[in-house]
Design a protein around this motif. Sequence first.
Motif, short mmCIF file in Angstrom:
data_model
loop_
_atom_site.label_atom_id
_atom_site.label_comp_id
_atom_site.label_asym_id
_atom_site.label_seq_id
_atom_site.Cartn_x
_atom_site.Cartn_y
_atom_site.Cartn_z
N ARG A 57 44.27 -31.22 48.90
CA ARG A 57 45.70 -31.41 48.71
C ARG A 57 46.41 -30.09 48.41
O ARG A 57 47.30 -29.68 49.12
CB ARG A 57 45.93 -32.38 47.57
N HIS A 58 45.96 -29.42 47.37
CA HIS A 58 46.69 -28.22 46.95
C HIS A 58 46.55 -27.06 47.92
O HIS A 58 47.53 -26.41 48.27
CB HIS A 58 46.23 -27.80 45.55
N ALA A 59 45.31 -26.82 48.38
CA ALA A 59 45.12 -25.66 49.25
C ALA A 59 45.50 -25.99 50.69
O ALA A 59 46.27 -25.28 51.31
CB ALA A 59 43.69 -25.17 49.17
N ARG A 95 34.55 -30.39 34.12
CA ARG A 95 35.81 -30.84 34.72
C ARG A 95 36.53 -31.81 33.79
O ARG A 95 37.75 -31.83 33.70
CB ARG A 95 35.53 -31.51 36.07
N GLU A 109 47.65 -18.75 42.39
CA GLU A 109 47.56 -19.15 40.99
C GLU A 109 47.56 -20.69 40.85
O GLU A 109 46.86 -21.23 40.00
CB GLU A 109 48.73 -18.54 40.22
N TYR A 110 48.33 -21.38 41.70
CA TYR A 110 48.41 -22.83 41.51
C TYR A 110 47.08 -23.53 41.76
O TYR A 110 46.87 -24.65 41.31
CB TYR A 110 49.53 -23.46 42.36
N TRP A 156 40.07 -32.67 45.68
CA TRP A 156 41.51 -32.84 45.52
C TRP A 156 42.19 -31.46 45.53
O TRP A 156 43.22 -31.25 46.17
CB TRP A 156 41.75 -33.53 44.18
N ARG A 200 38.35 -29.84 31.02
CA ARG A 200 39.55 -29.15 31.46
C ARG A 200 40.73 -30.12 31.52
O ARG A 200 40.65 -31.18 32.13
CB ARG A 200 39.36 -28.56 32.86
N ARG A 219 42.66 -26.46 39.08
CA ARG A 219 41.30 -26.57 38.53
C ARG A 219 41.35 -26.71 37.02
O ARG A 219 40.59 -27.48 36.43
CB ARG A 219 40.47 -25.34 38.90
N ALA A 220 42.26 -25.97 36.39
CA ALA A 220 42.35 -26.00 34.93
C ALA A 220 42.80 -27.38 34.44
O ALA A 220 42.57 -27.75 33.30
CB ALA A 220 43.32 -24.93 34.44
N LYS A 221 43.49 -28.13 35.31
CA LYS A 221 43.91 -29.47 34.93
C LYS A 221 42.76 -30.44 35.01
O LYS A 221 42.89 -31.61 34.63
CB LYS A 221 45.02 -29.96 35.88
N GLY A 222 41.62 -29.98 35.56
CA GLY A 222 40.45 -30.85 35.65
C GLY A 222 40.49 -31.73 36.89
O GLY A 222 39.86 -32.78 36.92
N LEU A 223 41.22 -31.31 37.93
CA LEU A 223 41.23 -32.11 39.17
C LEU A 223 39.87 -31.98 39.85
O LEU A 223 39.19 -30.97 39.72
CB LEU A 223 42.32 -31.60 40.12
N LYS A 224 39.53 -33.01 40.62
CA LYS A 224 38.29 -32.95 41.39
C LYS A 224 38.44 -31.88 42.45
O LYS A 224 39.52 -31.68 43.01
CB LYS A 224 38.03 -34.30 42.06
N ARG A 251 44.20 -22.25 40.71
CA ARG A 251 43.57 -22.10 39.40
C ARG A 251 44.13 -23.14 38.43
O ARG A 251 43.39 -23.75 37.66
CB ARG A 251 43.88 -20.71 38.88
N VAL A 252 45.45 -23.31 38.48
CA VAL A 252 46.09 -24.29 37.60
C VAL A 252 45.53 -25.68 37.90
O VAL A 252 45.20 -26.43 36.98
CB VAL A 252 47.62 -24.28 37.80
N ASN A 283 49.21 -26.18 51.88
CA ASN A 283 49.84 -24.87 52.03
C ASN A 283 49.25 -24.10 53.21
O ASN A 283 49.96 -23.39 53.90
CB ASN A 283 49.67 -24.05 50.75
N ASN A 327 52.48 -25.69 42.50
CA ASN A 327 52.30 -25.73 43.95
C ASN A 327 53.66 -25.95 44.63
O ASN A 327 54.33 -26.95 44.36
CB ASN A 327 51.34 -26.86 44.31
#
Lengths: 312, 330
Positions: free
Chosen positions: A224-226, B87, A206-207, A220, B90, A212-217, A209-210, A229, B106
């Motif tokens: 960073r996120h994937a 993007r 889910e994070y 990134w 969003r 992406r929903a924040k409009g991160l590139k 998706r979050v 982890n 995260n």
Amino acid sequence: MGRYLLKRFLYLIPIMLGVSIITFALINLAPGDPAELILQADGMELTREAVEALREELGLNDPFYVRYGRWLWNVCRLDLGESFRTGRPVTEEIFYRLPATIELTFAALVFMVIVALPAGILSALYRHTLIDHLNRLWALLGASLPGFWLGLMLIYLFAVRLGLLPVMGRGSLHHLVLPAVTLGFGMAAVYTRILRASMLEALGQEYIRVARAKGLKEKWVIGRHALKNALLPAVTLLGMSFGHLLGGAAIVETIFAWPGVGKFAVDSIFNRDYPVIQGYALFMAVVFVLANLMVDLSYVSLDPRIRLERGK
Amino acid sequence: MSFVPVLKVHNLSTHFQTRHGVIKAVDGVHFMVAAGKTLGLVGESGCGKSVTALSILRLIEPPGRICSGEVWLNGCDLFKLSTKQMRQVRGREIALVFQELMTSLNPVLTIGTQLTETIFSHEDVSQAEARRRAAELLAMVGIPDPEGQMRRYPFQLSGGMRQRVMIAMALSLRPKVLIADEPTTALDVTVQAQILAELKRLQEELGMAIILITHDLGVVAAMADEVAVMYAGSIVEFGPVEKVFDYPAHPYTRSLLRSVPRLSREELAPIEGQPPTLLNLPAHCAFLSRCPKAGAECLRETPELREIGPGHAAACYRAFQSLPEEARCG
Ligand SMILES: Nc1ncnc2c1ncn2[C@@H]1O[C@H](COP(=O)(O)OP(=O)(O)OP(=O)(O)O)[C@@H](O)[C@H]1O
Ligand code: SF4
Ligand SMILES: [Mg+2]
């Protein structure tokens, strides 16, 4: 943290005891007499008396527990004995060859990371496309090709036919390429699969998706996120793999005449050079445990949940 | 009534291609929300509320696909934007507070990082400035010791705190529209009330529109100006909260209201029958098998959303018949 480290170092004691007893027992069971081999190597006549005298001198006639006790006592005084073959202290022989082995193992590790990291990530991002299928194919190959066969093939292709790289020995960076690839190939295949799986798992969270929903590139989100982890499971396995690489190094060093500890150990087995075999086994156990400890520490720095839990 | 919609969803359909067939999670949804107003989106679990929210931001992943529709944000169709333009929408124009609050942050990044990266990705600001603004946001949503919290990791925070962080994150760029998907369902009642009050206050301060997704009709009554009732992937009733709650026109809305103790004027009654599967939806009204008012005409094609009063619409052949006199003439 200090207590944790101390505990891990104390674990070394039973591990070293276990490893040394098992090696001692295995050597004991193996056929072949070092005294005979030494006399043969020296070009001496193999008389019954000469062999007996040498066995007595090397202490090989004593019962198992006496020999083990004597060896252990010496180890406690940091003395691993002397090589039957060269007459030099085992510790010295090992440390003399250690840089070569570390160089090879490290190069194999680097090769593994350079290949597995992008391959695993791309495979996950472009799942079920050509890239992914090709990766799957080579992962299958990497996991099933025996190291010695691969080594010989590489020598034939790149050294003999194409003449691009040296056949064997140690020296320039060129010498390092073929042995490192041979050693790291199978592991790289395994890690490609591991990274693909953990990356897919992370990307489904889910994070992500979050993020992406924040409009991160997108880079990134993935980098960073994937990835952070996804690296966790791979890093846990790295400690074990280091042991595998060291074990594999013995074979690869022998194929490529790489003057490392592994080749020395293999030669010692053929020569029934007991003190060296013992010393090598013990030494490897220590290296293995230390490598695992280092990996655990890096895992702790990657995963805040563990770091902060332990900090308490 | 002055009603200038900031966000307008028109005929939105999102389907999932699965092994068993096509799941029509969202099927021809219409609604709109005005600046500074709150729209409550209600419906049973699985009726397509979250998929609607994700579709608006074009965050649907395979096997899902947005098949048709338009989403207008201030006169700009989001479905026509490039990936890059999307993007920028969003987080900045439309922000989303996710339903799964335990997994939405995260685990290996600090709260501070996750807050500031949102700001960084849309604005050219210094590290110090971003951190200052992040701390301000945390304070705004009622988190004590913002500086300290920013150095912590999600697992060190309680559920209520995480939800506040999620809201702070969503508000960090002062979006025009906030979509809050069940923002309080997982929290206990007092924390829930606090967070809702906070949202209301922030809405007034920032003048944003809120789409509040929930299945708690009590929350809708307290928070929303308009309400859209969703059933089996479609909006079956839409209108101002007082109208819809006092004079529900669709039989499903009536059943829904009767299943809530606090709001029920009639005897409490659970909704009979099973919620529909969105797989192989019938060609007629999806509520037919559970509808106490059904008649012969209901076997015709699925009813469209029709205006039955000022700003009040329902998708039911018998909607008029269930309306009392005074509501009918508005
Ligand atoms: N990735 C997916 N693959 C297949 N079907 C999906 C997928 N995501 C959602 N769906 C289907 O879409 C439908 C609507 O789901 P959605 O999450 O929007 O429900 P919801 O109204 O948000 O429910 P809840 O109140 O439980 O959150 C569900 O019936 C679900 O089966
Ligand atoms: S159209 Fe018919 S079946 Fe559907 S809700 Fe209205 S009355 Fe019931
Ligand atoms: Mg949902």
